[in-house]
Design an enzyme around this catalytic site. Structure first.
Site, mmCIF file in Angstrom:
data_model
loop_
_atom_site.group_PDB
_atom_site.id
_atom_site.type_symbol
_atom_site.label_atom_id
_atom_site.label_comp_id
_atom_site.label_asym_id
_atom_site.label_seq_id
_atom_site.Cartn_x
_atom_site.Cartn_y
_atom_site.Cartn_z
ATOM 1 N N LYS A 134 49.410 90.671 -22.267
ATOM 2 C CA LYS A 134 48.587 90.350 -23.030
ATOM 3 C C LYS A 134 48.214 88.914 -23.701
ATOM 4 C CE LYS A 134 46.318 92.305 -27.233
ATOM 5 N NZ LYS A 134 45.081 92.448 -26.771
ATOM 6 N N HIS A 141 52.747 94.480 -27.798
ATOM 7 C CA HIS A 141 52.200 94.705 -26.514
ATOM 8 C C HIS A 141 52.693 94.220 -25.283
ATOM 9 C CE1 HIS A 141 48.563 95.058 -29.145
ATOM 10 N NE2 HIS A 141 47.942 95.916 -28.335
#
Lengths: 256, 256, 256, 256
Positions: free
Chosen positions: D154, D150
């Site tokens: 995140k 990600h």
């Protein structure tokens, strides 16, 4: 001009593959081989040309040659390399086990003898190029993570290569990474902010992948080692370039 | 010392992103901007500092500055670059459309004026590094194939970048590839023995992957462009290094 | 209850690996083996348990057993399978070479004898699962492309498996793909709109990758075959499930 | 026959995208929309057909319709779903926030009303198919690892999806993995022997990769989410299949 090579450790598996390699090259010939357990009728000796001299002890070895190719044992490698430098055979050392102190001492001898040579921890060209590329990429992409994948039997994690890769990336960065530091299990091992993840699965052999990310883009470099056959390409590169070296260096990347 | 920059094409999307970039950097300031449709109250102008001078025509532009950053049009770029070189603003040219002949002419002017500068077909750092790395890898891995992946709307195949990558690989090889030549559909387009495969799928943006293989090992280099945001990193690198150039070069890899 | 197995083709490499496999399983035992060149003192026979009966000709074979595992030759496989069905040994056929007509005939015999069995063109579980998954994915992602990668010596392109995969995807689609048809070299071979790309590089073994794309997302399924050791897992699955079959089917996916 | 749909949460971004989707489909029409902040001249309302009824409160809503599509808030979703079931609108619930207890209560109501419907935590088809495939693959490949990637912002690691994937793999295995348990940092987070590795890099969006390995082979399933546009494909699948459901289920995989 044909370069003459001595192989130390001819009875081992790498020694024999190196003999086959030299046989296949037009610019190199096998001047001599040495191994403590070498006999004239052992398999390693029987396929050699009659021009190749056989030795079992350093003290008997006297021969005109250019290059010393060493795949022996941690016990023998220091004395072998010293011997090679002092007799002006350029060493290509594939044997592991030299300590930092031993390497420094050998580099001093090389300087005194004005001899170049190379100590090679990894002959896999894909692995060596990956190392070279990640150092360059880290200058532009300070955010990087390493994923190494090996067969399920590999006990240590991360692999030494992956740890070394992460450290090189950390050293090569010019800016701080954007990703915040994190110390939860899923984020893996941390080398100065470069995360390393180790995968252990049956079927896999030895693979390393480095992921770089920057705003809006990603760069990935991966190498896969399927078979030790790959090492012979690295030995060939070392044979071709060792004569250009003016000191004793560590790492095949020094001549790529 | 702060470097002073002129942006040509300030009303375009890239021009505005460049203005934001320069705003965010401590070592650069925006001395002036130019665009034929520039007005004092257009959005592009309104967010500029009051120190920044506005121009709509080259003939009015007179300003002390170090760097000329050009994101204009194929029609304007040749005259702009000539103007920049002759007024000793080092050009960074992001505008496409210069012909080979125009580039040669500009390089002559640069030589005469003793000015360095750079024409940049692609500011994506991951793409530029990939280009650099594959040329190095091809020296050790003569067998290589290129896979490029783009969204389904991209009409041409292969992409210009993938074709250029294949040609660079072919030129960098020192040995012939092991894989035999083959001319069936599944083997893709052929650039002197380097195969190029084009994938067109919805969801994909712009990706390029180069696969190298040698006995027992593989090396893969991949870049993904998700967003034009990535170009700004390349502009930053160009701003930082253009002053080191002593001629007018083509390609961001020249300063990496 | 322990199932009793007969191996046809025990002197071949796959036959011997299957004998080792059965040895290692608690629910199966090796009742008998057959091969025209089998002798009591050949290596394949010597490591068998004394309980296992040896045969060199079908006409002499009479034995209580449940399963017939066949790794013989294209010449022998039809008669062997017919024999197995008629003697109520459930056939697991790993031998290639059965024609469409022969398979139909064997399926009729199986129906008459009320026997199930399986003909398995590929025992690699990763390849079989990939085939299964891509058929499901194609229902939701009509845009798909296949990339297969093999060593440089593989002469045909695309591989039979990749062509079969593309055809299955084409058949499974519920909607037309978004990507326009294109017939330039870089777009590869075309199977009803599913493109297939073949990579041939030294170092690679046998790999297949299927890329699906839809608006804003991508799904990729890849399988790598590094070694024929992988087939034994598929043989084990076949041994465990062949008894559940009520007809003679083709393809390991029928029992996954 | 055209199915009539009510969208709850029409003023939100997903609500509006769903309205556009239904507009583009021939078998569905937008019967009504509801949102507490809905006004006749807000952008969301203005582009609706004049046939579509507008509501701001459940108590006023009375309408002949087949399907209730909910993208509202955790506060509203329970009452909305209850209302839908009791008024025999089949619910498709894209709103998050329902507790286990609330889901059980809604399933009871659905059973009493003899209504089917679906609660969908993730509309991304590639993610849902990956979940489905890994459960099947784990039956044949007990050795598996999950890598999720990600963007650097995140905060949690691993992602909820990756943890759920690992748990599903652990539950689906029929045998113990071959890889030994290991608890060093580089081996990541552990879910009953399934390792999860989280990569956080700028440029990345949301990606999940599951690696399976067995003797001599590997199987990899990967999904990439580049854009929320991908969710609309999942909503379409839900609209097409919700009528086949005879109970209130959780997860889009239930209708794939």
């Amino acid at each position: 001009m044909t370069k003459r090579v001595i192989i130390a450790g001819i009875t081992g598996s790498m020694g024999q593959k190196c003999a086959d390699l030299i046989e296949s090259l037009t610019d190199f010939e096998l001047a001599g081989v040495i191994a403590p357990d070498l006999t004239a009728d052992c398999p390693a000796a029987k396929k050699l040309s009659s021009e190749t001299k056989l030795f079992i002890d350093l003290k008997d070895l006297t021969l005109a040659a250019d290059i010393w190719l060493d795949f022996t044992t941690p016990q023998a490698v220091f004395n072998n390399t010293k011997f090679a430098l002092e007799h002006h055979y350029r060493p290509i050392i594939g044997t592991s086990g030299l300590t930092e102190t031993q390497i420094s001492k050998l580099q001093e001898i090389a300087a005194k003898e004005q001899m170049g040579g190379i100590i090679v921890p990894n002959f896999g060209l894909s692995a060596v190029l990956l190392m070279k590329f990640v150092q360059m990429a880290a200058q532009y992409f300070p955010d990087a993570e390493v994923i190494e994948m090996h067969h399920e039997d590999k006990l240590d994690a991360p692999s030494g290569t992956a740890a070394a890769t992460a450290q090189l990336i950390a050293k090569s960065r010019l800016e701080k990474p954007l990703a915040p530091a994190a110390h939860v299990a899923a984020r893996g091992a941390d080398y100065e902010g470069v995360k390393v993840h180790s995968v252990r699965l049956p079927g896999y052999v030895a693979h390393e992948e480095v992921l770089f990310g920057g705003p809006g883009e990603a760069l990935t470099i991966r190498q896969d080692s399927f078979d030790r056959a790959s090492f012979m390409q690295g030995v060939k590169v070392a044979l071709e370039h060792v004569s250009e070296l003016s000191e004793l260096v560590v790492g095949l990347d020094k001549i790529l």
